[in-house]
Every structure is written in structure tokens, then in C-alpha cells.
Design an enzyme around this catalytic site. Structure first.
Site, PDB file in Angstrom:
ATOM      1  N   GLU A  33      -2.154  -1.175  -9.700  1.00  0.00           N
ATOM      2  CA  GLU A  33      -1.748  -2.473 -10.245  1.00  0.00           C
ATOM      3  C   GLU A  33      -2.928  -3.271 -10.795  1.00  0.00           C
ATOM      4  O   GLU A  33      -2.863  -3.762 -11.940  1.00  0.00           O
ATOM      5  CB  GLU A  33      -0.999  -3.285  -9.174  1.00  0.00           C
ATOM      6  CG  GLU A  33       0.272  -2.621  -8.657  1.00  0.00           C
ATOM      7  CD  GLU A  33       0.046  -1.752  -7.415  1.00  0.00           C
ATOM      8  OE1 GLU A  33       0.996  -1.556  -6.651  1.00  0.00           O
ATOM      9  OE2 GLU A  33      -1.116  -1.284  -7.218  1.00  0.00           O
ATOM     10  N   GLU A  42       0.858  -1.182   0.000  1.00  0.00           N
ATOM     11  CA  GLU A  42       0.000   0.000   0.000  1.00  0.00           C
ATOM     12  C   GLU A  42       0.893   1.230   0.000  1.00  0.00           C
ATOM     13  O   GLU A  42       1.836   1.325   0.775  1.00  0.00           O
ATOM     14  CB  GLU A  42      -0.930  -0.054   1.219  1.00  0.00           C
ATOM     15  CG  GLU A  42      -1.972   1.027   1.243  1.00  0.00           C
ATOM     16  CD  GLU A  42      -1.413   2.310   1.806  1.00  0.00           C
ATOM     17  OE1 GLU A  42      -1.481   3.335   1.091  1.00  0.00           O
ATOM     18  OE2 GLU A  42      -0.877   2.294   2.926  1.00  0.00           O
ATOM     19  N   ASP A  64      -6.310   9.317  -9.245  1.00  0.00           N
ATOM     20  CA  ASP A  64      -5.018   8.812  -9.692  1.00  0.00           C
ATOM     21  C   ASP A  64      -4.931   9.058 -11.198  1.00  0.00           C
ATOM     22  O   ASP A  64      -5.710   8.487 -11.966  1.00  0.00           O
ATOM     23  CB  ASP A  64      -4.878   7.312  -9.400  1.00  0.00           C
ATOM     24  CG  ASP A  64      -4.829   7.011  -7.914  1.00  0.00           C
ATOM     25  OD1 ASP A  64      -4.217   7.798  -7.168  1.00  0.00           O
ATOM     26  OD2 ASP A  64      -5.414   5.991  -7.497  1.00  0.00           O
ATOM     27  N   ARG A  81       2.356  10.462  -6.044  1.00  0.00           N
ATOM     28  CA  ARG A  81       1.670  10.969  -4.866  1.00  0.00           C
ATOM     29  C   ARG A  81       2.553  10.656  -3.664  1.00  0.00           C
ATOM     30  O   ARG A  81       3.030   9.536  -3.513  1.00  0.00           O
ATOM     31  CB  ARG A  81       0.298  10.329  -4.697  1.00  0.00           C
ATOM     32  CG  ARG A  81      -0.479  10.844  -3.483  1.00  0.00           C
ATOM     33  CD  ARG A  81      -1.801  10.155  -3.323  1.00  0.00           C
ATOM     34  NE  ARG A  81      -2.720  10.480  -4.407  1.00  0.00           N
ATOM     35  CZ  ARG A  81      -3.858   9.843  -4.618  1.00  0.00           C
ATOM     36  NH1 ARG A  81      -4.188   8.833  -3.848  1.00  0.00           N
ATOM     37  NH2 ARG A  81      -4.651  10.196  -5.614  1.00  0.00           N
ATOM     38  N   GLY A  82       2.776  11.674  -2.823  1.00  0.00           N
ATOM     39  CA  GLY A  82       3.626  11.460  -1.661  1.00  0.00           C
ATOM     40  C   GLY A  82       5.054  11.104  -2.039  1.00  0.00           C
ATOM     41  O   GLY A  82       5.724  10.365  -1.313  1.00  0.00           O
ATOM     42  N   CYS A  84      -8.380   6.231  -5.919  1.00  0.00           N
ATOM     43  CA  CYS A  84      -7.887   5.377  -4.842  1.00  0.00           C
ATOM     44  C   CYS A  84      -9.031   4.526  -4.297  1.00  0.00           C
ATOM     45  O   CYS A  84     -10.134   5.021  -4.062  1.00  0.00           O
ATOM     46  CB  CYS A  84      -7.269   6.230  -3.733  1.00  0.00           C
ATOM     47  SG  CYS A  84      -6.814   5.288  -2.255  1.00  0.00           S
TER      48      CYS A  84
END
Length: 285
Positions: A232, A86, A199, A260-261, A192
């Protein structure tokens, strides 16, 4: 034994304490089998080869004298692994290196490979090794930006009305001469699975076989726009739907999602064994 972790149990959508001391327990693996079962994919007989190519742009640690070090990291996680990681837990795990001392980059690379390999195979009788490559700052200037090669589907002026995956939009010319071509689109968007946050991605489809109707393919790609699923399985769903509906003799699907992040995820799936594509980011990444 399948891992029992579920996306809802992860740190997604929750306030999280950012631990800056090395902590491998931050990693939260989720079994691939659950989402694959919804597509009719059996773990014992995967219809594809490939890997998930991750890039981490926020990796730092301290050397023996307390001076911060940094690198860009490329990770290669084979699609045969039992689990995905995750992404928020991956970020929290990488943050845990921030104030931890390591003798050199090689030690960091080995620790990353050990921890990630354990996590992606957790709960499985099989095991393997996650690929890890660290790029030092003196290599940053060599990092490329390149759009995916292929015929641009986005040039088509068409109506789009469906925003959940609609494989019935796919069709191919089964009564004509087979072709080999590469098609691309920047209009891939999903959400998400837990938070519903968007996304954004691009997708490249390489195939040989009956010519796929391009308008229907683009409408199909757009149909993911309100779909909630991790990167995925989205790529695997695209592969499976095209494989079943258009019946190509060869098929490769490569999706590159914006970061992201500080992390981007780029799944690649192909019907035949081959070298993985270069992990080269697109302009939006």
C-alpha cells in the site's frame, strides 16, 4: 489516537500455529500514518482517493452438517481507513474459519465485514465499512484474467542502475502540449518490510498533464527493486512522487501484486473521486 502496532510485532517471519477455529484476534492492524509521514502525507488531508482491493483464494468453513464450504473473497478497504491489515495475520484469520460452523455464506460475509471494519478503524474516532463479496464455486468459471490496459513501458531497451526509489528519475515536458495517456509495466518489484521476501507486481499509471518521460518513468519503477515496504505505501509513494515531480492535472496509480499465502493486494490511488477499477487478476496472479 494512532495505533501503536509495528510491523516487527506481527507474525511476519515467525513460526505460527494455524488456528482453525474462528479467531478475530489473529488480525494485526498497522497504522497507515507512520509510512505516510515519511512521504509528507497528512492523514487529515490525503492527496488521493482510492482503496486497497484484496482477493482471498483460500476461504473455507463448515455448514451446519459439517460439510466444508468454500468461496473466493473480494475485499475493498478504503484508503481513508486508519490502518492496513498485515497480510500474514489476514491469512491466519481466514484460516481460523476452516473448522468453524456458519449457517450460510451470508453469515460468513457479515462476520468478515464486521471484524475487518473494526480492525482497519481501530484506534480512530472515525469508522466505516469494509466491502466484502463472496464468490461461490458456481461463479468461479466467470472469473477473468486480463492484463492491465495501456502503453507497455517494458518495451523500452534501457539501462537500469538504481534499485532504491529515485524520484529524480522522473521528468515531464512542461513546455509542450499536455496529453492524456495510460502507461503500464510488469517490472514493479519491492520487498516485504519485515522479511525481505520479494513482492512482484504490475502497475498502471493514468494521467493528464505534461507528458511524462517514459524511459525515466520505467527506470523509476525499476528503482523499487530493492526497496523494503508494504504494497500500500509503495503505491502511495509512486503516486506522490509522480504528482510532485511531473505535476499532472489528473493522476491514477493502480498496482496489482502477485498473491502470497492465498492473498493478493491491489492498491488504487487517484487524484479525483471515481469508480474503483474492477478487481480482475492478471496472468501472474
Amino acid at each position: 489516537m494512532t495505533l501503536s502496532n509495528t510491523p516487527e510485532q506481527s507474525q511476519l517471519g515467525r513460526a505460527s500455529a494455524y488456528v482453525d477455529q474462528y479467531d478475530p484476534t489473529q488480525l494485526f492492524p498497522i497504522a497507515r500514518e507512520t509510512q505516510r509521514a515519511t512521504m509528507g502525507i497528512q492523514e487529515s488531508a490525503l492527496p488521493f482517493f482510492g482503496a486497497d482491493l484484496w482477493t482471498a483464494f483460500e476461504l473455507s468453513w463448515l455448514n451446519a452438517r459439517g460439510k466444508p464450504q468454500l468461496a473466493i473473497a473480494h475485499f475493498t478497504i478504503p484508503c481513508e481507513t486508519a490502518n492496513i491489515i498485515e497480510s500474514k495475520s489476514f491469512k491466519l484469520y481466514l484460516n481460523s474459519f476452516n473448522s468453524s460452523v456458519f449457517p450460510d455464506a451470508a453469515a460468513v460475509r457479515e462476520r468478515l465485514a464486521d471484524d475487518l471494519s473494526e480492525a482497519v478503524w481501530r484506534g480512530s474516532e472515525r469508522s466505516g465499512r469494509v466491502g466484502v463479496k463472496l464468490l461461490a464455486p458456481e461463479m468461479f468459471d466467470r472469473e477473468q484474467v486480463h492484463e492491465m490496459d495501456g502503453v507497455d513501458l517494458d518495451r523500452l531497451d534501457l539501462e537500469c542502475t538504481r534499485y532504491q526509489p529515485a524520484p529524480d528519475l522522473l521528468s515531464a515536458a512542461f513546455d509542450e502540449i499536455p496529453v492524456t495517456e495510460t502507461l503500464t509495466s510488469r517490472l514493479l518489484k519491492s520487498n516485504c518490510l519485515v522479511t525481505g521476501q520479494p513482492d512482484w507486481g504490475s502497475v498502471q499509471i493514468r494521467y493528464s498533464g505534461p507528458q511524462i518521460d517514459q524511459a525515466g518513468l520505467l527506470q523509476y519503477i525499476v528503482s523499487y527493486r530493492q526497496h523494503n515496504e508494504f504494497h500500500e505505501p509503495c503505491a502511495e509513494r509512486i503516486f506522490t512522487d509522480i504528482w510532485q515531480r511531473c505535476r499532472p492535472t489528473k493522476l491514477a496509480v493502480y498496482a496489482r501484486y502477485t498473491r502470497r499465502g492465498g492473498l493478493d493486494i491491489n492498491p488504487f490511488r487517484a487524484s479525483w473521486p471515481q469508480a474503483l477499477p474492477a478487481n480482475v487478476r492478471t496472468a501472474r496472479q
